[in-house]
Write a protein that holds these residues in place. Sequence first.
Motif, PDB file in Angstrom:
ATOM      1  N   ALA A   2       0.825  -1.176   0.101  1.00 55.78           N
ATOM      2  CA  ALA A   2       0.248  -0.024   0.011  1.00 55.78           C
ATOM      3  C   ALA A   2       0.808   1.180   0.005  1.00 55.78           C
ATOM      4  O   ALA A   2       0.407   2.107  -0.613  1.00 55.78           O
ATOM      5  CB  ALA A   2      -0.989   0.099   1.090  1.00 55.78           C
ATOM      6  N   LEU A   3       1.954   1.242   0.654  1.00 56.46           N
ATOM      7  CA  LEU A   3       2.898   2.311   0.601  1.00 56.46           C
ATOM      8  C   LEU A   3       3.427   2.715  -0.619  1.00 56.46           C
ATOM      9  O   LEU A   3       3.427   3.804  -1.099  1.00 56.46           O
ATOM     10  CB  LEU A   3       3.790   2.177   1.621  1.00 56.46           C
ATOM     11  N   LEU A   4       4.024   1.789  -1.119  1.00 52.97           N
ATOM     12  CA  LEU A   4       4.716   1.629  -2.620  1.00 52.97           C
ATOM     13  C   LEU A   4       3.635   1.810  -3.681  1.00 52.97           C
ATOM     14  O   LEU A   4       3.863   2.509  -4.699  1.00 52.97           O
ATOM     15  CB  LEU A   4       5.822   0.553  -2.858  1.00 52.97           C
ATOM     16  N   GLY A   5       2.735   1.084  -3.689  1.00 49.79           N
ATOM     17  CA  GLY A   5       1.660   0.957  -4.970  1.00 49.79           C
ATOM     18  C   GLY A   5       0.420   1.613  -4.688  1.00 49.79           C
ATOM     19  O   GLY A   5      -0.324   1.840  -5.753  1.00 49.79           O
ATOM     20  N   ALA A   6       0.490   2.604  -3.977  1.00 50.48           N
ATOM     21  CA  ALA A   6      -0.877   3.431  -3.524  1.00 50.48           C
ATOM     22  C   ALA A   6      -1.124   4.250  -4.966  1.00 50.48           C
ATOM     23  O   ALA A   6      -2.046   4.448  -5.313  1.00 50.48           O
ATOM     24  CB  ALA A   6      -0.666   4.327  -2.188  1.00 50.48           C
ATOM     25  N   GLU A  11      -4.394   5.294  -9.376  1.00 51.50           N
ATOM     26  CA  GLU A  11      -4.547   5.578 -10.879  1.00 51.50           C
ATOM     27  C   GLU A  11      -5.404   4.716 -11.694  1.00 51.50           C
ATOM     28  O   GLU A  11      -6.262   4.904 -12.536  1.00 51.50           O
ATOM     29  CB  GLU A  11      -3.190   5.866 -11.606  1.00 51.50           C
ATOM     30  N   ALA A  12      -5.355   3.388 -11.293  1.00 47.88           N
ATOM     31  CA  ALA A  12      -6.173   2.172 -11.777  1.00 47.88           C
ATOM     32  C   ALA A  12      -7.745   2.362 -11.448  1.00 47.88           C
ATOM     33  O   ALA A  12      -8.546   1.793 -12.312  1.00 47.88           O
ATOM     34  CB  ALA A  12      -5.628   1.051 -11.523  1.00 47.88           C
ATOM     35  N   LEU A  13      -7.979   2.912 -10.305  1.00 45.77           N
ATOM     36  CA  LEU A  13      -9.414   2.915  -9.688  1.00 45.77           C
ATOM     37  C   LEU A  13     -10.078   4.329 -10.052  1.00 45.77           C
ATOM     38  O   LEU A  13     -11.259   4.094 -10.037  1.00 45.77           O
ATOM     39  CB  LEU A  13      -9.142   2.788  -8.054  1.00 45.77           C
ATOM     40  N   VAL A  14      -9.308   5.482  -9.974  1.00 52.52           N
ATOM     41  CA  VAL A  14     -10.002   6.631 -10.041  1.00 52.52           C
ATOM     42  C   VAL A  14      -9.693   7.419 -11.284  1.00 52.52           C
ATOM     43  O   VAL A  14      -8.263   7.482 -11.748  1.00 52.52           O
ATOM     44  CB  VAL A  14      -9.571   7.468  -8.836  1.00 52.52           C
TER      45      VAL A  14
END
Length: 127
Positions: A2-6, A11-14
């Motif tokens: 979650a820290l690195l991939g946030a 971007e993929a979701l919103v």
Amino acid sequence: MALLGAPYLAEALVDAEGARISATRGLRWLPLGLLCASPMFLLRPAFEGMQRPRPGLIVAALRTVVLVVPLGALGAYLAPDLGGTAIEGLVIGSALGAGIASLLMALWLKRYLLSEQGHQAVATAAT
């Protein structure tokens, strides 16, 4: 993750840029929420294993209704005044509520185990 991939997950979701930034900031606080909630998830089955499901049910309801929802709402309300986003306040407030519930569950389990130990000592002394 979650820290690195946030940023990538947001971007993929919103689609909207503002929402993407808020989602990224909120996702970065998820490990704190998991850390605070984990003891509750681990201790509740301990009660169920001792054939006492009621404490887990009570603390789970208390966690949701009395702690997580109100503290999450309070965090979302106060965070913008403190320099954060509403989503950060929501996640941090919810994590705080989960942490308090985990602490209550740990204290309840400790008290129960100590009382059971005392009952067993009395039963052993009586025989």
